[in-house]
Structures are given as structure tokens and as C-alpha cells.
Design an enzyme around this catalytic site. Structure first.
Site, PDB file in Angstrom:
ATOM      1  N   ASP A 258      71.277  71.617  19.827  1.00 20.22           N
ATOM      2  CA  ASP A 258      71.620  70.640  20.874  1.00 20.22           C
ATOM      3  C   ASP A 258      72.924  69.951  20.497  1.00 20.22           C
ATOM      4  OD1 ASP A 258      71.039  69.203  23.278  1.00 20.22           O
ATOM      5  OD2 ASP A 258      70.494  67.468  22.055  1.00 20.22           O
ATOM      6  N   HIS A 295      73.901  68.322  23.907  1.00 25.86           N
ATOM      7  CA  HIS A 295      73.481  66.990  23.476  1.00 25.86           C
ATOM      8  C   HIS A 295      72.605  66.308  24.533  1.00 25.86           C
ATOM      9  CE1 HIS A 295      74.722  63.967  20.255  1.00 25.86           C
ATOM     10  NE2 HIS A 295      73.627  63.509  20.829  1.00 25.86           N
TER      11      HIS A 295
HETATM   12  P1  NAI Z   1      65.546  57.423  11.888  1.00 20.87           P
HETATM   13  O1  NAI Z   1      66.481  56.466  11.244  1.00 20.87           O
HETATM   14  O2  NAI Z   1      64.234  56.898  12.431  1.00 20.87           O
HETATM   15  O3  NAI Z   1      65.172  58.604  10.854  1.00 20.87           O
HETATM   16  C1  NAI Z   1      66.118  59.252  10.063  1.00 20.87           C
HETATM   17  C2  NAI Z   1      65.395  59.727   8.811  1.00 20.87           C
HETATM   18  O4  NAI Z   1      66.317  60.494   8.043  1.00 20.87           O
HETATM   19  C3  NAI Z   1      64.910  58.572   7.922  1.00 20.87           C
HETATM   20  O5  NAI Z   1      63.559  58.737   7.604  1.00 20.87           O
HETATM   21  C4  NAI Z   1      65.813  58.682   6.681  1.00 20.87           C
HETATM   22  O6  NAI Z   1      65.152  58.277   5.480  1.00 20.87           O
HETATM   23  C5  NAI Z   1      66.104  60.165   6.675  1.00 20.87           C
HETATM   24  N1  NAI Z   1      67.258  60.496   5.849  1.00 20.87           N
HETATM   25  C6  NAI Z   1      68.392  59.772   5.642  1.00 20.87           C
HETATM   26  N2  NAI Z   1      69.200  60.405   4.783  1.00 20.87           N
HETATM   27  C7  NAI Z   1      68.563  61.558   4.433  1.00 20.87           C
HETATM   28  C8  NAI Z   1      68.886  62.630   3.568  1.00 20.87           C
HETATM   29  N3  NAI Z   1      70.026  62.618   2.851  1.00 20.87           N
HETATM   30  N4  NAI Z   1      68.003  63.638   3.461  1.00 20.87           N
HETATM   31  C9  NAI Z   1      66.840  63.634   4.155  1.00 20.87           C
HETATM   32  N5  NAI Z   1      66.472  62.646   4.993  1.00 20.87           N
HETATM   33  C10 NAI Z   1      67.325  61.615   5.126  1.00 20.87           C
HETATM   34  O7  NAI Z   1      66.370  58.169  13.001  1.00 20.87           O
HETATM   35  P2  NAI Z   1      65.822  58.918  14.299  1.00 20.87           P
HETATM   36  O8  NAI Z   1      65.671  57.952  15.418  1.00 20.87           O
HETATM   37  O9  NAI Z   1      64.649  59.748  13.932  1.00 20.87           O
HETATM   38  O10 NAI Z   1      67.075  59.854  14.647  1.00 20.87           O
HETATM   39  C11 NAI Z   1      67.491  60.883  13.778  1.00 20.87           C
HETATM   40  C12 NAI Z   1      68.828  61.401  14.241  1.00 20.87           C
HETATM   41  O11 NAI Z   1      68.683  62.061  15.492  1.00 20.87           O
HETATM   42  C13 NAI Z   1      69.891  60.317  14.516  1.00 20.87           C
HETATM   43  O12 NAI Z   1      70.575  59.953  13.322  1.00 20.87           O
HETATM   44  C14 NAI Z   1      70.802  60.993  15.482  1.00 20.87           C
HETATM   45  O13 NAI Z   1      71.849  61.604  14.764  1.00 20.87           O
HETATM   46  C15 NAI Z   1      69.932  62.067  16.141  1.00 20.87           C
HETATM   47  N6  NAI Z   1      69.714  61.835  17.571  1.00 20.87           N
HETATM   48  C16 NAI Z   1      70.030  62.843  18.459  1.00 20.87           C
HETATM   49  C17 NAI Z   1      69.824  62.689  19.813  1.00 20.87           C
HETATM   50  C18 NAI Z   1      70.100  63.782  20.796  1.00 20.87           C
HETATM   51  O14 NAI Z   1      70.189  63.500  21.999  1.00 20.87           O
HETATM   52  N7  NAI Z   1      70.219  65.019  20.381  1.00 20.87           N
HETATM   53  C19 NAI Z   1      69.323  61.409  20.342  1.00 20.87           C
HETATM   54  C20 NAI Z   1      68.954  60.440  19.329  1.00 20.87           C
HETATM   55  C21 NAI Z   1      69.188  60.659  18.002  1.00 20.87           C
END
Ligand code: NAI
Length: 331
Positions: A258, A295
């Protein structure tokens, strides 16, 4: 509170205008142009700007916003890798985001990509339209009984883990900070183990210096033969050239993306009349086992409503002088 809204699409305006009925104290002006160093000065006279994933909120833009008198950057998304938080802080500009508007929206799209790649739905759709009812090239495998590897188990990764469990998959997880809500649902392992054992690898960690090109030649080598890779997080988690090399080497059953590295000029734009030059995306799309969406993981009715509501809440919280967990750049 006057907010200048950049990169407006019809659906943005609809959802924000609907939410604004509950926040009459907020004034919104909509611009089609995205936020860049050149368009930042247009924000003169506004307290806040509202930007999105493809906006350029780097150092130059942030300094131009400061010059224009802007005090608040409202990111209407979860990721904030495109924002120079350090400069924002130095300029006394607060940055707020919408961290968890609908984790299920993105997780469901991740599973949709995984299923579509697995059962070659993109090919099946076209074949049947052409009266080709043969099954050549459509053979998939059962997810039931297989192993899903979730990299990053925050809100979206946890939702994806629950979905995978619903499909009868064993779930392995890797995160620098394990999520206690997944106890009994997922087994935490190191990244190497996850990659080596997973039939489906789905990326849900943010893009940081540590996760940049997390999937590259070395880690692809560690992946199980014939795995499906899904990325709904950020493009630069995957080194595209190495992914292409892996696909050519028949390492993957398929990939569902995506997000991808060179998406920025494409995101939400209709470029169908343009001849795209030197595009690795075009190379990726030439493979029969790759599906790319633009996206759209977040793009559900529920998510848009939640994004509008939280963004306006953030604006008012800032106006009241409050900091909440959505505040990134404290001034
Ligand atoms: P979140 O903050 O709830 O979870 C992110 C997780 O990644 C956390 O548990 C964190 O500890 C972990 N993390 C951080 N650094 C890491 C590493 N080096 N290795 C392994 N894990 C690590 O974020 P959420 O809401 O789950 O979103 C995740 C990502 O999804 C966002 O950062 C964004 O880039 C992406 N996203 C994409 C969308 C889309 O439309 N395709 C929409 C919303 C978010």
C-alpha cells in the site's frame, strides 16, 4: 482558531465540514496545493496548518511556517516521519497527530492485500472480464494453519494479529516494545526467527532511522521461501531494489504494497495521462505477483470521521493550552 488545510481532496472537505458542525469555533480554509516551502507562506494569518502524509514538513517548510506566524501543525494522519520535529520545537511550533483513528481500517486492508496477492485476485478479475475462465496462474495456498509474522505490534499490528488469528494462523510478532494485549494471541520472537518462519510477513512499525530499509537484501535472505510480504506502513521500510531482486530470484510468493518508496508524487493524484519516467514502481507492477495500492489503508468512512474529529479536538486542546498524547513537538 483559523486553520489552513493543505492538499485538500473532496473527501477531506466533506468529513471535516461534517465534523466542524460540532466545532463552530474552528475556521477552516481549504487549499488544493500541498504543504511545501513555497506554499508555507500562504499560511500567514492562520494559527495552524493541517497537513498529510505526502506534505513536505521538513526544515525549510517549518521555518517558513514560523515566519508566517503559524504556531501549530496538525497532521491528519498517524505517521509523522515527514515532519522535522526538532526544527518545529526550535521554532516554537507544536505538532499534533491522530495516532489511532482506525487501526482496523489499515489492518483489514493489509489482509485484503495478502489475500488478493495469494489468490491472484488482480489477475482473476481481468481474466474473467476477458472471458478467460481458466485457472492458470491463480493457484494460491491456505492461510489456515500457516504462520503470520507481524513486525510492529502497536495499534495496527495488534489488529492485524487478531485478524490473522481469525484466519486460523499461528502469529509470530516482533516489536521493540511488546504489546501485552497480544498475550496468548501472538508469540514474540526476534526478527530473524519471525522472517525465517512466517508465510506472511506484514509490516506495521513506524519509519525511523532504525526501521529504514528493514527489509533489504540481508533480511530478505532470512525470509522463508515463498512468503508473502505486505507493507501498509511506510514505503522506505522496504528497499525496493532489493525487493525486486528477491522477486526475480523467486523468493516471494508475492508482495502487496500500500506504500512504496517513490510514492510521494503519486499519492492520491491521477497521473493516468502521464508517461512516468524511470519508475521502479512500474518495474514492480510488471510482476504478476505484486499488487500495489495507493496508500489507501486508512481510507474508510469510519477512519475519515475519526481523523476529522480528532484533528479538530487537537486544535482546540492546543488553543486551551493543553498538551495531550497526540502532541509530538512540544514547544
Ligand atoms: P503504533 O505507534 O501504535 O505502533 C507502532 C509499533 O511499532 C509500536 O508497538 C512500536 O513499539 C513498534 N516499533 C517501533 N520501532 C520499532 C522497531 N525498530 N522494530 C519493531 N517495532 C518497532 O502505530 P500504528 O498506529 O500501529 O501505525 C503503524 C504505522 O502504520 C504508522 O507508523 C504509519 O507509518 C502506518 N500507517 C499507514 C496507514 C496507511 O494508510 N497505509 C495509515 C495509518 C498508519
Amino acid at each position: 482558531m483559523k486553520i489552513l488545510f493543505y492538499d485538500t481532496k473532496i473527501y477531506d472537505k466533506e468529513s471535516f465540514e461534517a465534523a466542524r458542525e460540532r466545532y463552530p469555533q474552528v475556521e477552516l480554509e481549504y487549499l488544493k496545493a500541498d504543504l511545501t516551502p513555497r506554499t508555507a507562506p500562504l499560511a500567514a494569518g492562520y494559527q495552524a496548518v493541517c497537513a498529510f502524509v505526502s506534505s513536505d514538513v521538513g526544515e525549510e517548510t517549518v521555518r517558513a511556517l514560523q515566519k508566517a506566524g503559524v504556531r501549530l501543525i496538525l497532521m491528519r494522519c498517524a505517521g509523522f516521519n515527514n515532519v522535522d520535529l526538532k526544527t518545529a520545537k526550535a521554532c516554537g511550533i507544536t505538532v499534533m497527530r491522530v495516532p489511532g483513528y482506525s487501526p482496523e481500517a489499515v489492518a483489514e486492508h493489509a489482509m485484503a492485500l495478502a489475500l488478493a496477492v495469494n489468490r491472484r485476485l488482480h489477475k482473476a478479475y481481468v481474466k474473467v472480464r476477458e472471458n478467460d475462465f481458466s485457472l492458470n496462474g491463480l493457484l494460491g495456498f491456505n492461510f489456515h494453519g500457516k504462520t503470520a509474522g507481524i513486525v510492529g505490534t502497536g495499534k495496527i499490528g495488534a489488529a492485524m494479529a487478531r485478524i490473522c488469528r481469525g484466519f486460523g494462523m499461528k502469529v509470530l510478532a516482533y516489536d521493540v516494545c511488546p504489546n501485552p494485549s497480544l498475550e496468548g494471541m501472538a508469540e514474540y520472537v526476534d526478527l530473524k526467527t519471525l522472517l525465517g518462519q512466517s508465510d506472511l510477513v506484514s509490516l506495521h512499525c513506524p519509519l525511523t532511522d532504525d526501521t529504514y530499509h528493514l527489509i533489504c537484501r540481508d533480511t530478505i535472505r532470512e525470509m522463508k521461501e515463498g512468503a508473502i510480504l505486505v507493507n501498509t506502513s511506510r514505503g522506505a521500510l522496504v528497499k525496493t531494489d532489493d525487493l525486486i531482486e528477491g522477486i526475480r530470484a523467486r523468493k516471494f510468493f508475492g508482495a502487496g504494497l500500500d506504500v512504496y518508496e517513490e510514492e510521494t508524487p503519486n499519492v492520491f493524484e491521477d497521473r493516468s495521462e502521464q508517461i512516468l519516467e524511470s519508475s521502479v514502481t512500474a518495474r514492480l507492477l510488471s510482476f504478476p505477483n505484486v499488487i500495489i495500492t495507493s496508500h489507501q489503508g486508512f481510507f474508510t468512512r469510519e477512519a475519515l470521521e475519526a481523523i476529522a474529529e480528532t484533528t479538530l479536538e487537537n486544535a482546540l486542546a492546543f488553543q486551551r493550552g493543553e498538551k495531550n498524547s497526540n502532541t509530538l513537538g512540544e514547544s
